[in-house]
Motif scaffolding. Structure first.
Motif, PDB file in Angstrom:
ATOM      1  N   ALA A 100       0.987  -1.185  -0.036  1.00 28.85           N
ATOM      2  CA  ALA A 100       0.147   0.103  -0.005  1.00 28.85           C
ATOM      3  C   ALA A 100       0.812   1.234  -0.045  1.00 28.85           C
ATOM      4  CB  ALA A 100      -0.761  -0.015   1.302  1.00 28.85           C
ATOM      5  N   ASP A 101       0.497   2.401  -0.447  1.00 30.47           N
ATOM      6  CA  ASP A 101       1.131   3.562  -0.824  1.00 30.47           C
ATOM      7  C   ASP A 101       1.123   4.336   0.368  1.00 30.47           C
ATOM      8  OD1 ASP A 101       2.292   3.707  -3.728  1.00 30.47           O
ATOM      9  OD2 ASP A 101       0.319   2.582  -3.742  1.00 30.47           O
ATOM     10  N   ASP A 102      -0.130   4.188   1.168  1.00 27.44           N
ATOM     11  CA  ASP A 102      -0.389   4.755   2.275  1.00 27.44           C
ATOM     12  C   ASP A 102      -1.370   4.335   3.088  1.00 27.44           C
ATOM     13  OD1 ASP A 102      -0.090   6.960   4.205  1.00 27.44           O
ATOM     14  OD2 ASP A 102      -0.381   8.481   2.960  1.00 27.44           O
ATOM     15  N   TYR A 103      -1.738   4.787   4.201  1.00 25.45           N
ATOM     16  CA  TYR A 103      -3.034   4.085   5.028  1.00 25.45           C
ATOM     17  C   TYR A 103      -3.511   5.254   5.701  1.00 25.45           C
ATOM     18  CZ  TYR A 103       0.594   4.603   8.668  1.00 25.45           C
ATOM     19  OH  TYR A 103       1.332   5.285   9.534  1.00 25.45           O
ATOM     20  N   ARG A 111     -11.342  15.612   5.484  1.00 21.71           N
ATOM     21  CA  ARG A 111     -10.262  16.366   5.071  1.00 21.71           C
ATOM     22  C   ARG A 111      -8.813  15.452   4.905  1.00 21.71           C
ATOM     23  NH1 ARG A 111      -8.336  21.316   4.473  1.00 21.71           N
ATOM     24  NH2 ARG A 111     -10.110  22.207   4.947  1.00 21.71           N
ATOM     25  N   GLU A 112      -8.692  14.535   6.091  1.00 22.02           N
ATOM     26  CA  GLU A 112      -7.400  13.813   6.029  1.00 22.02           C
ATOM     27  C   GLU A 112      -7.400  13.055   4.843  1.00 22.02           C
ATOM     28  OE1 GLU A 112      -6.985  11.470   9.637  1.00 22.02           O
ATOM     29  OE2 GLU A 112      -5.243  10.623   8.771  1.00 22.02           O
ATOM     30  N   LEU A 114      -8.813  13.169   2.228  1.00 20.82           N
ATOM     31  CA  LEU A 114      -8.685  13.941   0.599  1.00 20.82           C
ATOM     32  C   LEU A 114      -7.265  14.145   0.748  1.00 20.82           C
ATOM     33  CD1 LEU A 114     -11.773  16.374   0.395  1.00 20.82           C
ATOM     34  CD2 LEU A 114     -10.678  14.503  -1.140  1.00 20.82           C
ATOM     35  N   ALA A 115      -6.601  14.718   1.751  1.00 21.65           N
ATOM     36  CA  ALA A 115      -5.404  15.020   1.722  1.00 21.65           C
ATOM     37  C   ALA A 115      -4.171  13.941   1.467  1.00 21.65           C
ATOM     38  CB  ALA A 115      -4.640  15.611   3.151  1.00 21.65           C
ATOM     39  N   ARG A 116      -4.597  12.802   2.153  1.00 19.39           N
ATOM     40  CA  ARG A 116      -3.507  11.592   1.679  1.00 19.39           C
ATOM     41  C   ARG A 116      -4.074  11.242   0.128  1.00 19.39           C
ATOM     42  NH1 ARG A 116      -1.063   9.552   6.000  1.00 19.39           N
ATOM     43  NH2 ARG A 116      -1.418  10.500   7.875  1.00 19.39           N
ATOM     44  N   ASN A 118      -4.779  13.171  -2.200  1.00 20.38           N
ATOM     45  CA  ASN A 118      -4.047  14.054  -3.063  1.00 20.38           C
ATOM     46  C   ASN A 118      -2.597  13.914  -3.019  1.00 20.38           C
ATOM     47  OD1 ASN A 118      -6.291  15.453  -4.362  1.00 20.38           O
ATOM     48  ND2 ASN A 118      -6.642  16.767  -2.338  1.00 20.38           N
ATOM     49  N   ALA A 119      -2.067  13.605  -1.993  1.00 20.95           N
ATOM     50  CA  ALA A 119      -0.605  13.273  -1.651  1.00 20.95           C
ATOM     51  C   ALA A 119      -0.162  12.274  -2.574  1.00 20.95           C
ATOM     52  CB  ALA A 119      -0.134  13.136  -0.331  1.00 20.95           C
ATOM     53  N   ARG A 122      -0.615  12.788  -6.271  1.00 23.31           N
ATOM     54  CA  ARG A 122       0.545  13.644  -6.491  1.00 23.31           C
ATOM     55  C   ARG A 122       1.917  13.111  -6.937  1.00 23.31           C
ATOM     56  NH1 ARG A 122       1.420  16.333  -2.055  1.00 23.31           N
ATOM     57  NH2 ARG A 122      -0.857  16.950  -1.998  1.00 23.31           N
ATOM     58  N   ARG A 123       2.326  12.326  -5.756  1.00 25.98           N
ATOM     59  CA  ARG A 123       3.427  11.305  -6.161  1.00 25.98           C
ATOM     60  C   ARG A 123       3.279  10.641  -7.340  1.00 25.98           C
ATOM     61  NH1 ARG A 123       3.307  10.830  -0.325  1.00 25.98           N
ATOM     62  NH2 ARG A 123       2.169   8.481  -0.499  1.00 25.98           N
ATOM     63  N   SER A 127       5.451  14.950 -11.596  1.00 31.85           N
ATOM     64  CA  SER A 127       5.108  16.447 -11.873  1.00 31.85           C
ATOM     65  C   SER A 127       6.411  17.052 -12.471  1.00 31.85           C
ATOM     66  CB  SER A 127       4.876  17.228 -10.517  1.00 31.85           C
ATOM     67  OG  SER A 127       6.028  17.040  -9.776  1.00 31.85           O
ATOM     68  N   GLY A 143      -0.381  22.367 -16.646  1.00 29.05           N
ATOM     69  CA  GLY A 143       0.091  22.517 -14.989  1.00 29.05           C
ATOM     70  C   GLY A 143       0.013  24.022 -14.376  1.00 29.05           C
TER      71      GLY A 143
ATOM     72  N   ARG B  25      10.093   5.516   1.016  1.00 24.19           N
ATOM     73  CA  ARG B  25       9.130   6.000  -0.117  1.00 24.19           C
ATOM     74  C   ARG B  25       9.409   7.652  -0.220  1.00 24.19           C
ATOM     75  NH1 ARG B  25       3.305   5.580   1.576  1.00 24.19           N
ATOM     76  NH2 ARG B  25       3.974   7.419   2.494  1.00 24.19           N
ATOM     77  N   ASP B 182      -2.418  21.338   2.257  1.00 24.18           N
ATOM     78  CA  ASP B 182      -1.729  19.938   2.384  1.00 24.18           C
ATOM     79  C   ASP B 182      -0.346  20.212   2.326  1.00 24.18           C
ATOM     80  OD1 ASP B 182      -2.077  17.380   2.616  1.00 24.18           O
ATOM     81  OD2 ASP B 182      -1.534  16.831   0.453  1.00 24.18           O
TER      82      ASP B 182
END
Lengths: 231, 231
Positions: A100-103, A111-112, A114-116, A118-119, A122-123, A127, A143, B25, B182
């Motif tokens: 998993a890339d995050d949890y 919000r949390e 969504l933030a994750r 988006n993070a 983004r990765r 970019s 962009g 990561r 964020d």
DNA sequence: CGCAGCTGTCACGAATCTGCAACACAGTAC
DNA sequence: GTACTGTGTTGCAGATTCGTGACAGCTGCG
């Protein structure tokens, strides 16, 4: 910005729908699956940009699903975020080891989450190397949300920009007013079709100064088309 | 950028591995040690850029390790971040007095840890080799946390600085208020989106005096962008 | 304590955008 | 030509979105 699609794999319906609601409001397209089987089915016909997987699932644990997806060449690049309950804290490691890339730990705030999301997105979106789309000197930079001609920037309002962005990414093809409303305004707004005409006019006016208004073409009886072929 | 190496000294394996995963990561090289002895062994053959030390360790307390490292001429310059549990809050002072450069309270988010690691690394980077980022005379010095125009320093508050730092390292690209929250505030804080506007305003005001406020651009309906291209 | 510097919110007005309707004009059928 | 349909153009009132000043809470520091 073309909306990103998220697949939610969660067996408890209320939670799933709450998440879906939040994500939709944030502009994501959402698909839902209540177990791993449904998830696989969903993945078979669409390719979401990100998968949210609950840790505890009825048929196969979320961890196994994660592992499976990360093993498969097809889905290896697909970002995955796991949902774990506080009590399963110790298992986070396993979740992450599974690929998993995050949890996110339940309970979490929208919000949390969504933030994750988006993070992670983004990765996963390299970019810096913005794709520039160009038609004979007319350059679209997604962009920076700008359209340029040489060193100069074309002055566009939000809707005009979205419209031109859509056209430049879908050139050489006729779209009815209906389709344009759908794809530029988004599905669930009610707007008169003739409004399109007005925005076409505004877009043309903005491009006129640079001599590119000829790219926005009327197809009488059908709709509009963007094309560098002026024929 | 050559990747930085971090040594993690933590006895609980799950936690250690979770941290390691997160750091890897984020592009760090990671070495792990489960106690002070292992840590010393690791330090004997490699020289990491930073050490993460858990407060409670089986053989020697983290504090003592920290003190020892800070006493030794060889390792004196090595930045150290301590990990402490909430309950040991009172001991923070002791940890810092022991010579740690920063501390992080468990439980912590990966994001927070990363932020602090980066902050400490930034501080400890031998000055003079700092990379300077410049846009038409506006110079960002990440080493000294300052922004300068010629010989003069732009007067910025902490948040304004972080904001401008983010912008200057991510120019020519539109960020929504959500994304800015964020990436500048960090993921798990709840702040009104409009607060961004206020800080944008403050940033612009600070830059105004030097004529650089035009670099901070509003993209109506989307967010903000930093760009030296004004046209 | 008081003070000074920072932050996050709010409220109000200004700037800008949006959708619509109304009219002008062009193309087509008869 | 006339009637009719489809598109171009314009002005405007309402709605959004943004800029800005004020303010209260917080923190660190005498």
């Amino acid at each position: 910005m073309p909306s990103k699609q998220v697949l939610i794999v969660e067996d408890e319906r209320p939670i799933r729908e709450m998440i879906a609601f939040g994500l939709k409001r944030a502009g994501f397209e959402v698909r839902e699956a209540e177990d791993c089987r449904a998830a696989r089915a969903a993945l078979a016909d669409t390719r979401p940009d990100l998968v949210l997987v609950d840790w505890m699932l009825p048929d196969m644990s979320g961890l196994e699903l994660t592992r499976a997806l990360k093993r498969d060449r097809e889905t290896r690049e697909l970002p995955i975020i796991m949902l774990t309950a506080r009590a399963e804290e110790g298992d986070k490691v396993a979740g992450l080891e599974g690929g998993a890339d995050d949890y996110v730990t339940k309970p979490f705030s929208p919000r949390e989450l969504l933030a994750r999301i988006n993070a992670v997105l983004r990765r996963s979106t390299p970019s810096g190397v913005d794709e520039l789309i160009e038609f004979e000197g007319l350059v679209l930079d997604q962009g920076s949300h700008r359209v340029m001609v040489g060193p100069r920037t074309v002055g566009l309002g939000p809707t005009e920009y979205r419209m031109l962005e859509f056209f430049m990414t879908h050139p050489e093809r006729v779209y009815t007013r209906d389709q344009l409303l759908d794809r530029i305004w988004g599905g669930n707004v009610y707007v008169e079709e003739r409004t399109i005409d007005v925005h076409i006019r505004r877009l043309r006016k903005a491009l006129e100064e640079f001599g590119y208004d000829r790219f926005v073409q009327t197809v009488r009886g059908s709709g509009y088309r963007f094309s560098a072929r002026t024929v």
